[in-house]
Design an enzyme around this catalytic site. Structure first.
Site, short mmCIF file in Angstrom:
data_model
loop_
_atom_site.label_atom_id
_atom_site.label_comp_id
_atom_site.label_asym_id
_atom_site.label_seq_id
_atom_site.Cartn_x
_atom_site.Cartn_y
_atom_site.Cartn_z
N GLY A 15 0.83 -1.21 0.00
CA GLY A 15 0.00 0.00 0.00
C GLY A 15 0.85 1.25 0.00
O GLY A 15 0.53 2.25 0.64
N THR A 50 1.42 3.40 -2.33
CA THR A 50 1.14 4.46 -3.30
C THR A 50 0.46 5.68 -2.68
O THR A 50 0.30 6.70 -3.35
CB THR A 50 0.23 3.95 -4.44
OG1 THR A 50 -0.83 3.21 -3.87
CG2 THR A 50 1.02 3.11 -5.41
N ALA A 51 0.02 5.61 -1.45
CA ALA A 51 -0.68 6.76 -0.86
C ALA A 51 -0.64 6.68 0.65
O ALA A 51 -0.23 5.66 1.23
CB ALA A 51 -2.14 6.76 -1.33
N VAL A 53 -2.92 -7.19 -3.24
CA VAL A 53 -2.76 -8.14 -2.13
C VAL A 53 -3.92 -9.12 -2.02
O VAL A 53 -3.80 -10.18 -1.40
CB VAL A 53 -2.58 -7.45 -0.74
CG1 VAL A 53 -1.31 -6.62 -0.69
CG2 VAL A 53 -3.80 -6.64 -0.35
N TYR A 87 -15.54 -3.87 9.15
CA TYR A 87 -14.22 -3.23 9.18
C TYR A 87 -13.55 -3.51 10.53
O TYR A 87 -12.37 -3.90 10.59
CB TYR A 87 -14.33 -1.72 8.93
CG TYR A 87 -12.98 -1.03 9.00
CD1 TYR A 87 -12.00 -1.30 8.05
CD2 TYR A 87 -12.67 -0.15 10.04
CE1 TYR A 87 -10.73 -0.70 8.14
CE2 TYR A 87 -11.42 0.44 10.14
CZ TYR A 87 -10.46 0.16 9.19
OH TYR A 87 -9.22 0.74 9.27
#
Ligand code: 8X3
Length: 254
Positions: free
Chosen positions: A12, A14-15, A62, A154
């Site tokens: 992860g 990229t941001a 992923v 979540y």
């Protein structure tokens, strides 16, 4: 340099927290394997950081067991001895009561936050065990410590991350591998935008009236964990913005 050429694999990247961590670790002498789905952003970041440190990029999702194993097994020999694994990829999709939850959202969260973390870890951990050294940092959440309204799946995925962190710590103890979780409250990244499927006004309301954490604040803690003496292992850091006291208690200024 604090990193001393240690090889760090970040998912992860990229941001958000992943990107901030990549930038900070690059400056501190760590060598980086940047992983993410968005190939262009990944390559741009790798290019930007390459004058600063040794860096390579691997683009995969992923959630796909095959993509994970193909990508990680394609690493050239000089990159395979990963010293530090930062399991950062993941996110929230939707904020609905359990009875009306979107099943695709549930799949997405369980596939990335839980199964994705496991797929990547399963590829990297055996090498750490063989070398009898390594450090794994899992990105947990306050949602992995407390359940809040509509957080249901979540929260379940982050409770799973908490259990996996502890499970890794006991299973890998004999191999001398450190396992840390960082469990933040509100961090302003693309997190809320993704949770609300691109609804920017809903996303900005999440942080309204308070000064949230930023990716840089979490990167700072990751660097702290990675630069303790070898006899010190940070197990878990729960971190809030100063205005937050729990998953649901937040002091917003009007
Ligand atoms: C992110 C924190 O409180 O929005 O994991 O779930 S929260």
């Amino acid at each position: 340099m604090m990193g001393n050429g240690r090889i760090v694999l970040i998912t992860g990247a990229t941001a958000g927290i992943g990107e901030a961590t990549a930038r900070l670790l690059a400056k501190n002498g760590f060598h980086l394997i940047l992983c993410g789905r968005r190939k262009e952003r990944l390559n741009e970041l790798a290019k930007e950081l390459s004058p600063v440190t040794k860096v390579t990029a691997l683009s995969f999702d992923v959630r796909s067991r095959k993509e994970v194993s193909d990508a990680l097994r394609s690493l050239p020999a000089e990159w395979t001895a990963v010293d530090v694994l930062i399991n950062n990829a993941g996110g929230a999709h939707g904020l609905d009561p359990i009875q009306t939850g979107n099943v695709d959202d549930w799949d997405a969260m369980i596939d990335s936050n839980v199964k994705g973390l496991l797929y990547v870890s399963r590829e990297i951990i055996p090498g750490m065990v063989e070398r009898k050294s390594g450090h794994i940092i899992n990105l947990g959440s306050i949602a992995g410590k407390e359940v809040y309204p509509n957080g249901n799946v979540y929260c379940a995925s982050k409770f799973a991350v908490d259990a996996l962190t502890r499970g890794m710590r006991v299973d890998l103890n004999a191999a001398g591998i450190k396992v840390t979780s960082i469990s933040p409250g509100m961090v302003e990244t693309e997190f809320a935008l993704v949770r609300f499927k691109g609804d920017a006004s809903r996303a900005s309301n999440v942080y309204k009236g308070l000064n949230p954490l930023r990716g840089d604040d979490i990167a700072d803690l990751i660097l702290f964990c990675l630069t303790r003496p070898s006899h010190v292992a940070i197990a878990d850091i729960t971190v809030f913005p100063s205005a937050q006291a729990s998953a649901t208690v937040v002091n917003r200024q009007q």
